[in-house]
Enzyme design. Structure first.
Site, PDB file in Angstrom:
ATOM      1  N   SER A  66     -35.180  33.027 -29.169  1.00  0.00           N
ATOM      2  CA  SER A  66     -34.810  34.415 -28.896  1.00  0.00           C
ATOM      3  C   SER A  66     -34.393  35.107 -30.184  1.00  0.00           C
ATOM      4  CB  SER A  66     -33.654  34.463 -27.898  1.00  0.00           C
ATOM      5  OG  SER A  66     -33.108  35.769 -27.837  1.00  0.00           O
ATOM      6  N   TYR A 120     -37.625  41.733 -29.997  1.00  0.00           N
ATOM      7  CA  TYR A 120     -37.442  43.066 -29.423  1.00  0.00           C
ATOM      8  C   TYR A 120     -37.750  44.018 -30.568  1.00  0.00           C
ATOM      9  CZ  TYR A 120     -34.911  41.247 -25.324  1.00  0.00           C
ATOM     10  OH  TYR A 120     -34.563  40.605 -24.159  1.00  0.00           O
ATOM     11  N   THR A 146     -41.276  41.078 -26.397  1.00  0.00           N
ATOM     12  CA  THR A 146     -40.821  41.326 -25.033  1.00  0.00           C
ATOM     13  C   THR A 146     -40.994  42.802 -24.702  1.00  0.00           C
ATOM     14  OG1 THR A 146     -39.288  39.495 -25.158  1.00  0.00           O
ATOM     15  CG2 THR A 146     -38.829  41.148 -23.475  1.00  0.00           C
TER      16      THR A 146
HETATM   17  C1  LIG Z   1     -29.360  34.016 -20.167  1.00  0.00           C
HETATM   18  C2  LIG Z   1     -30.718  34.543 -20.411  1.00  0.00           C
HETATM   19  C3  LIG Z   1     -31.007  35.165 -21.606  1.00  0.00           C
HETATM   20  C4  LIG Z   1     -32.293  35.622 -21.868  1.00  0.00           C
HETATM   21  N1  LIG Z   1     -32.556  36.169 -23.069  1.00  0.00           N
HETATM   22  C5  LIG Z   1     -33.815  36.583 -23.341  1.00  0.00           C
HETATM   23  C6  LIG Z   1     -34.132  37.101 -24.615  1.00  0.00           C
HETATM   24  O1  LIG Z   1     -33.296  37.145 -25.512  1.00  0.00           O
HETATM   25  N2  LIG Z   1     -35.400  37.532 -24.819  1.00  0.00           N
HETATM   26  C7  LIG Z   1     -36.361  37.483 -23.834  1.00  0.00           C
HETATM   27  O2  LIG Z   1     -37.498  37.886 -24.064  1.00  0.00           O
HETATM   28  N3  LIG Z   1     -36.092  36.957 -22.639  1.00  0.00           N
HETATM   29  C8  LIG Z   1     -34.842  36.523 -22.359  1.00  0.00           C
HETATM   30  N4  LIG Z   1     -34.576  35.982 -21.141  1.00  0.00           N
HETATM   31  C9  LIG Z   1     -35.672  35.815 -20.153  1.00  0.00           C
HETATM   32  C10 LIG Z   1     -36.332  34.444 -20.303  1.00  0.00           C
HETATM   33  O3  LIG Z   1     -37.121  34.394 -21.453  1.00  0.00           O
HETATM   34  C11 LIG Z   1     -37.246  34.102 -19.138  1.00  0.00           C
HETATM   35  O4  LIG Z   1     -38.136  35.175 -18.910  1.00  0.00           O
HETATM   36  C12 LIG Z   1     -36.511  33.778 -17.843  1.00  0.00           C
HETATM   37  O5  LIG Z   1     -35.275  33.168 -18.097  1.00  0.00           O
HETATM   38  C13 LIG Z   1     -37.364  32.860 -17.003  1.00  0.00           C
HETATM   39  O6  LIG Z   1     -36.760  32.596 -15.792  1.00  0.00           O
HETATM   40  P1  LIG Z   1     -35.935  31.242 -15.457  1.00  0.00           P
HETATM   41  O7  LIG Z   1     -34.596  31.407 -16.104  1.00  0.00           O
HETATM   42  O8  LIG Z   1     -35.894  31.292 -13.965  1.00  0.00           O
HETATM   43  O9  LIG Z   1     -36.707  30.060 -15.991  1.00  0.00           O
HETATM   44  C14 LIG Z   1     -33.292  35.515 -20.868  1.00  0.00           C
HETATM   45  C15 LIG Z   1     -33.000  34.886 -19.663  1.00  0.00           C
HETATM   46  C16 LIG Z   1     -31.735  34.403 -19.424  1.00  0.00           C
HETATM   47  C17 LIG Z   1     -31.463  33.707 -18.115  1.00  0.00           C
HETATM   48  C1  LIG Z   2     -29.506  40.298 -25.871  1.00  0.00           C
HETATM   49  C2  LIG Z   2     -29.944  40.331 -24.442  1.00  0.00           C
HETATM   50  C3  LIG Z   2     -30.557  41.631 -24.114  1.00  0.00           C
HETATM   51  C4  LIG Z   2     -30.784  39.117 -24.123  1.00  0.00           C
HETATM   52  C5  LIG Z   2     -31.578  39.187 -22.854  1.00  0.00           C
HETATM   53  O1  LIG Z   2     -32.742  39.431 -22.880  1.00  0.00           O
HETATM   54  C6  LIG Z   2     -30.986  38.906 -21.565  1.00  0.00           C
HETATM   55  O2  LIG Z   2     -29.781  38.716 -21.471  1.00  0.00           O
HETATM   56  O3  LIG Z   2     -31.737  38.879 -20.580  1.00  0.00           O
END
Ligand SMILES: Cc1cc2nc3c(=O)[nH]c(=O)nc-3n(C[C@H](O)[C@H](O)[C@H](O)COP(=O)(O)O)c2cc1C
Ligand SMILES: CC(C)CC(=O)C(=O)O
Length: 374
Positions: free
Chosen positions: A104, A132, A158
């Site tokens: 990330s 991002y 993203t």
């Molecule tokens: C705590 C958390 C933080 C995330 N941060 C990002 C991120 O920084 N960038 C991003 O593109 N997706 C982020 N996502 C989305 C994940 O890449 C992914 O699409 C998603 O977690 C998939 O679902 P799952 O948790 O059910 O496996 C985040 C998801 C979670 C749960």
């Molecule tokens: C820094 C945040 C926007 C990270 C993210 O994508 C999330 O928390 O789902």
């Protein structure tokens, strides 16, 4: 521990409740969050028999990055909230598993340090970098160069976050800032002494809080969700790097067609784990139409709700080349550090291998849409 659910329970016991909610939660009524998992339970598998499914090989090649299995680490922010060594630990575990980690941009460890940790375990680790795109393109380009120099092999942009989704758990917990001492290290100003800066990063960076707005004292920028992004920005990024550029977070077949048209290297079908727009479909439910629209022109990845080997089988059968797991990795990290992440990845690998064998497959590509029923 035997299941992802058991890892989640163990993680929940160890985590600050507000941090647990940040990781576990979704947008608004969390309808999509739940549906991502529920959708797999509505699907049934139809195995093939007598196909000689011994000598199985789970490995795949994704845009030139080999992976020992079609199960990747999806990008998730702020791993140091889950474990003191955060992303360093996750990167070592992913490298040990021989799978791709999509780092990330909002990691609490600098990409250079993450890459070094992965290299302790594997000489040529499969690290991709999630972006991002920031409205300050010069700054974005500097991050791109940093990630390239660190040795990453692809960029994942993203595109489901023109604004940040409304996470009501975070509102209730007033969780809007990282604890002191934690920073989004990749947003430190380039050339800045890494030990400088002492102001917490704001998570809910509103689009109105612009570049450098985190604080006058700190040189850690806020992440800006920019609603102005369009296909020209993807063309811009492609002109700035020779590495493959994927886009993550599309759900509409027409956008998948446009992705092919605009020459992106691959797509990730994702609803951000139900954290952005609530009430969008489960990713597995839109996968068939997206796979049909793409028609094999580029690799299709999917994430959201993958918790079992049978979920992986269903996604591959319906047209995904690989899947990502987000929260399961965080639960492993919080519950057991590097061993925890390794156990989660190996549990998913073994579970997938068994389900593949039971379906009569030897290789991920052997699974076909007729093996899934609603
Ligand atoms: C705590 C958390 C933080 C995330 N941060 C990002 C991120 O920084 N960038 C991003 O593109 N997706 C982020 N996502 C989305 C994940 O890449 C992914 O699409 C998603 O977690 C998939 O679902 P799952 O948790 O059910 O496996 C985040 C998801 C979670 C749960
Ligand atoms: C820094 C945040 C926007 C990270 C993210 O994508 C999330 O928390 O789902």
């Amino acid at each position: 521990m035997r299941t992802i659910a058991e890892f989640e329970a163990a993680a929940r016991e160890r985590l600050d409740p507000a941090h647990y909610d940040y990781f576990a939660g979704g947008a608004q009524d969390e309808i999509t969050l739940r549906d991502n998992e529920e959708a797999y339970k509505r699907l049934r598998l139809v195995p093939r028999v007598l196909r000689g499914s011994d000598k199985r090989d789970l490995s795949v090649d994704l845009l030139g990055t080999p992976s020992s299995m079609p199960i990747l680490v999806a990008p998730t922010a702020f791993h140091r909230l889950a474990h003191p060594d955060g992303e360093l630990v996750t990167a070592r575990a992913a490298a040990r598993a021989g799978t791709i980690m999509i780092v990330s941009m909002a990691s609490t460890t600098a990409i250079e340090d993450i890459a070094a940790a992965a290299r302790e375990v594997a000489p040529d680790p499969g690290l991709w970098f999630q972006l991002y795109l920031q409205p300050d393109l010069e700054f974005t380009e500097a991050i791109v160069r940093r990630a390239e120099n660190a040795g990453i092999k692809a960029f994942v942009v993203t595109v489901d976050s023109p604004v940040l989704g409304r996470r009501e758990r975070d509102d209730r917990n007033a969780f809007h800032d990282l604890p002191s001492g934690l920073f989004v290290e990749n947003l430190r100003n380039i050339g800045e002494n890494r030990s400088g800066g002492n102001t917490s990063h704001s998570i809910h960076a509103p689009a109105t809080t612009l570049n450098g707005g985190a604080s006058r004292r700190s040189h850690v920028r806020e992440i800006v969700m920019s609603a102005g992004l369009n296909w020209d920005h993807i063309a811009w990024l492609r002109s700035k790097t020779k590495l493959p550029v994927l886009i993550k977070g599309l759900l509409h077949a027409e956008d998948a067609r446009l992705a092919v048209h605009h020459g992106v290297a691959g797509i990730v079908v994702s609803n951000h784990g139900g954290r952005q727009l609530d009430t969008v479909p489960a990713t597995i439910d839109v996968l068939p139409e997206i796979a049909a629209a793409v028609g094999g022109a580029l690799p299709v990845l999917l994430d959201g709700g993958i918790r079992r080997g049978t979920d992986v089988v269903k996604a591959l059968a319906l047209g995904a080349d690989a899947v990502g797991v987000g929260r399961p990795v965080v639960w492993g990290l919080a519950a057991g550090g590097r061993e925890g992440v390794s156990e989660v990845l190996e549990m998913l690998r073994a579970d997938f291998d068994q389900a593949l064998a039971l379906c009569g497959g030897r290789h991920p590509a052997d699974l076909t849409p007729d093996q899934v029923r609603r």
